[in-house]
Design an enzyme around this catalytic site. Structure first.
Site, short mmCIF file in Angstrom:
data_model
loop_
_atom_site.label_atom_id
_atom_site.label_comp_id
_atom_site.label_asym_id
_atom_site.label_seq_id
_atom_site.Cartn_x
_atom_site.Cartn_y
_atom_site.Cartn_z
N LYS A 111 8.08 10.58 9.34
CA LYS A 111 9.46 10.68 8.87
C LYS A 111 10.12 11.97 9.35
CE LYS A 111 9.72 7.44 5.13
NZ LYS A 111 10.11 7.19 3.74
N LYS A 193 4.29 -0.93 13.00
CA LYS A 193 4.33 -1.81 11.82
C LYS A 193 5.76 -2.33 11.61
CE LYS A 193 5.48 1.34 8.19
NZ LYS A 193 5.55 1.81 6.88
N LYS A 196 11.29 -2.10 7.23
CA LYS A 196 12.62 -2.55 6.75
C LYS A 196 13.74 -1.66 7.24
CE LYS A 196 11.38 -1.32 1.92
NZ LYS A 196 10.85 0.01 2.01
P1 TYM Z 1 7.55 0.84 0.94
O1 TYM Z 1 8.84 0.67 0.19
O2 TYM Z 1 7.62 1.36 2.32
O3 TYM Z 1 6.77 -0.54 0.99
C1 TYM Z 1 6.49 -1.30 -0.17
C2 TYM Z 1 5.13 -1.94 -0.04
O4 TYM Z 1 5.05 -2.76 1.14
C3 TYM Z 1 3.93 -2.37 1.95
N1 TYM Z 1 4.30 -2.54 3.36
C4 TYM Z 1 3.68 -3.34 4.23
N2 TYM Z 1 2.63 -4.16 4.10
C5 TYM Z 1 2.24 -4.87 5.19
N3 TYM Z 1 2.85 -4.79 6.39
C6 TYM Z 1 3.92 -3.98 6.58
N4 TYM Z 1 4.52 -3.90 7.76
C7 TYM Z 1 4.38 -3.21 5.46
N5 TYM Z 1 5.39 -2.33 5.29
C8 TYM Z 1 5.33 -1.92 4.01
C9 TYM Z 1 3.69 -0.91 1.60
O5 TYM Z 1 2.37 -0.54 1.89
C10 TYM Z 1 4.00 -0.89 0.11
O6 TYM Z 1 2.89 -1.29 -0.64
N6 TYM Z 1 5.66 5.12 -0.92
C11 TYM Z 1 5.80 3.68 -1.14
C12 TYM Z 1 6.50 3.34 -2.46
C13 TYM Z 1 5.86 3.91 -3.68
C14 TYM Z 1 4.66 3.48 -4.28
C15 TYM Z 1 4.49 4.30 -5.44
C16 TYM Z 1 3.71 2.50 -3.96
C17 TYM Z 1 6.36 4.93 -4.42
N7 TYM Z 1 5.54 5.16 -5.48
C18 TYM Z 1 3.38 4.15 -6.27
C19 TYM Z 1 2.61 2.36 -4.81
C20 TYM Z 1 2.46 3.19 -5.95
C21 TYM Z 1 6.63 3.09 -0.01
O7 TYM Z 1 7.33 3.77 0.68
O8 TYM Z 1 6.55 1.71 0.07
#
Ligand code: TYM
Length: 330
Positions: A111, A193, A196
């Protein structure tokens, strides 16, 4: 009942990668676990957000998660900033997290490279807030995709360090990462990967994309040389990624997928992937669209759910405040 916690950032509409890597396990766990799920808006502001857009996105992402239908009996779904305990515990935990640990986080490096004009302290301490999210709810299990594994390991290290000093204050959480679908790749660049926030929407399938958009994006997905539909992530990363999407969406194995398309060529295969993805997303999209039309209903739900979340988090925060020696609030 054991507890599950997870979160998703409202930076953009979630993709099929978010669904296959994480959200579908949120739903599965809600049948057997007490679940606490959060739209993590405070994480989202580590990257500059347009305020109007952020408000809109939070409601949309909230509606989309509801539309995935986690069992309402066992699920609390709330907006992170509505529960102030997250910010408070995050500050406390930052005193038990080492600079070197945060400096090793690959998401911070990625990032920082992407937002070189805004490498702020929040971006750096982001994983501490994530640890606070998880530890506040005594979570036993955290359903996530592979890219969040490093953050989860740090949350465990922080919990263990804190428990080592003060006794068993925190539950040490375990990650739950699916065997297939933990890392869905970009449709246009299978070395990255699916994201979004990708500036090129051709790289991802948004959960709110129309049927036409889903199918067109799959047909334009980058495939590999040759024409056989064979699972080989090293030699055929594009085809293997599409096979993974197809297999999970249809409930088939990768072997069944291979034999379904033996000799059929990439064209028919890519159309079938698009149709399978659309069939999975269609009912979710319809329910989400209806919910998005009722912002007052959503806001009412969010208010109620924030109270339920606060009721779980508050005793944990009190426990922490007490062991470290902060005077109780009267
Ligand atoms: P975020 O918003 O980027 O993504 C949400 C969830 O989706 C999963 N993910 C994917 N899985 C498979 N293939 C992909 N291309 C892909 N892109 C995203 C992520 O692994 C995630 O599980 N930091 C976290 C949000 C967060 C969080 C937490 C998660 C904040 N606090 C506490 C778990 C527990 C994030 O940016 O996810």
């Amino acid at each position: 009942m054991k507890t599950a916690f997870s979160g998703i950032q409202p930076t953009a509409i979630p993709t099929i990668g978010n669904y296959l890597g994480a959200l579908r396990n949120w739903v599965a766990l809600s049948k057997t676990h007490r679940c606490v799920y959060s739209v993590v808006d405070m994480h989202a502001i580590t990257v500059r957000q347009d305020p109007e857009n952020l408000r809109k996105r939070v409601r949309e992402v909230y509606a989309l998660i509801l539309a995935c239908e986690p069992d309402p009996e066992n699920t609390v779904l709330y907006v992170q900033s509505h529960v102030a305990a997250h910010a408070e515990l995050s500050w406390i935990l930052s005193n038990y997290t080492m600079f070197g640990e945060l400096n090793r986080m690959t998401q911070f490096k990625d990032k920082s490279a992407k937002h070189a004009d805004n490498i702020n302290a929040g971006l750096f301490t982001y994983p501490v807030l994530q640890a606070a999210d998880i530890l506040l709810y005594d979570a036993d299990v955290v359903p996530i995709g592979e890219d969040q594994k490093q953050h989860l390991e740090l949350a465990r290290d922080i919990a263990l360090r804190f428990n080592g000093i003060y006794g068993n204050v925190f539950v040490v959480p375990e990650p739950m990462i699916p065997k297939t679908g933990a890392r869905i790749m970009s449709l246009l660049d299978p070395a990255r990967k699916m994201d979004k926030s990708d500036p090129n929407p051709g790289g991802y399938i948004s959960m709110l994309d129309s049927r036409d958009a889903v199918i067109t994006k799959c047909r334009r997905a980058v495939t590999d040389s040759g024409s056989d539909v064979r699972y080989d992530p090293v030699e055929k990363p594009g085809v293997s990624n599409l096979m993974t999407i197809y297999a999970i969406c249809t409930g088939k194995t990768l072997e069944e997928t291979e034999s379904d398309f033996a000799g059929s060529g990439y064209g028919a295969f890519k159309t079938a992937v698009g149709e399978a993805a659309d069939a999975l997303l269609d009912p979710i999209r319809r329910r989400a669209q209806t919910l998005i039309q009722s912002p007052t209903h959503l806001d009412r739900l969010m208010a109620r759910e924030a109270e339920r979340a606060h009721a779980v988090a508050d005793p944990v925060l009190r426990r922490v405040r007490e062991v470290i020696g902060l005077l109780p609030r009267k």
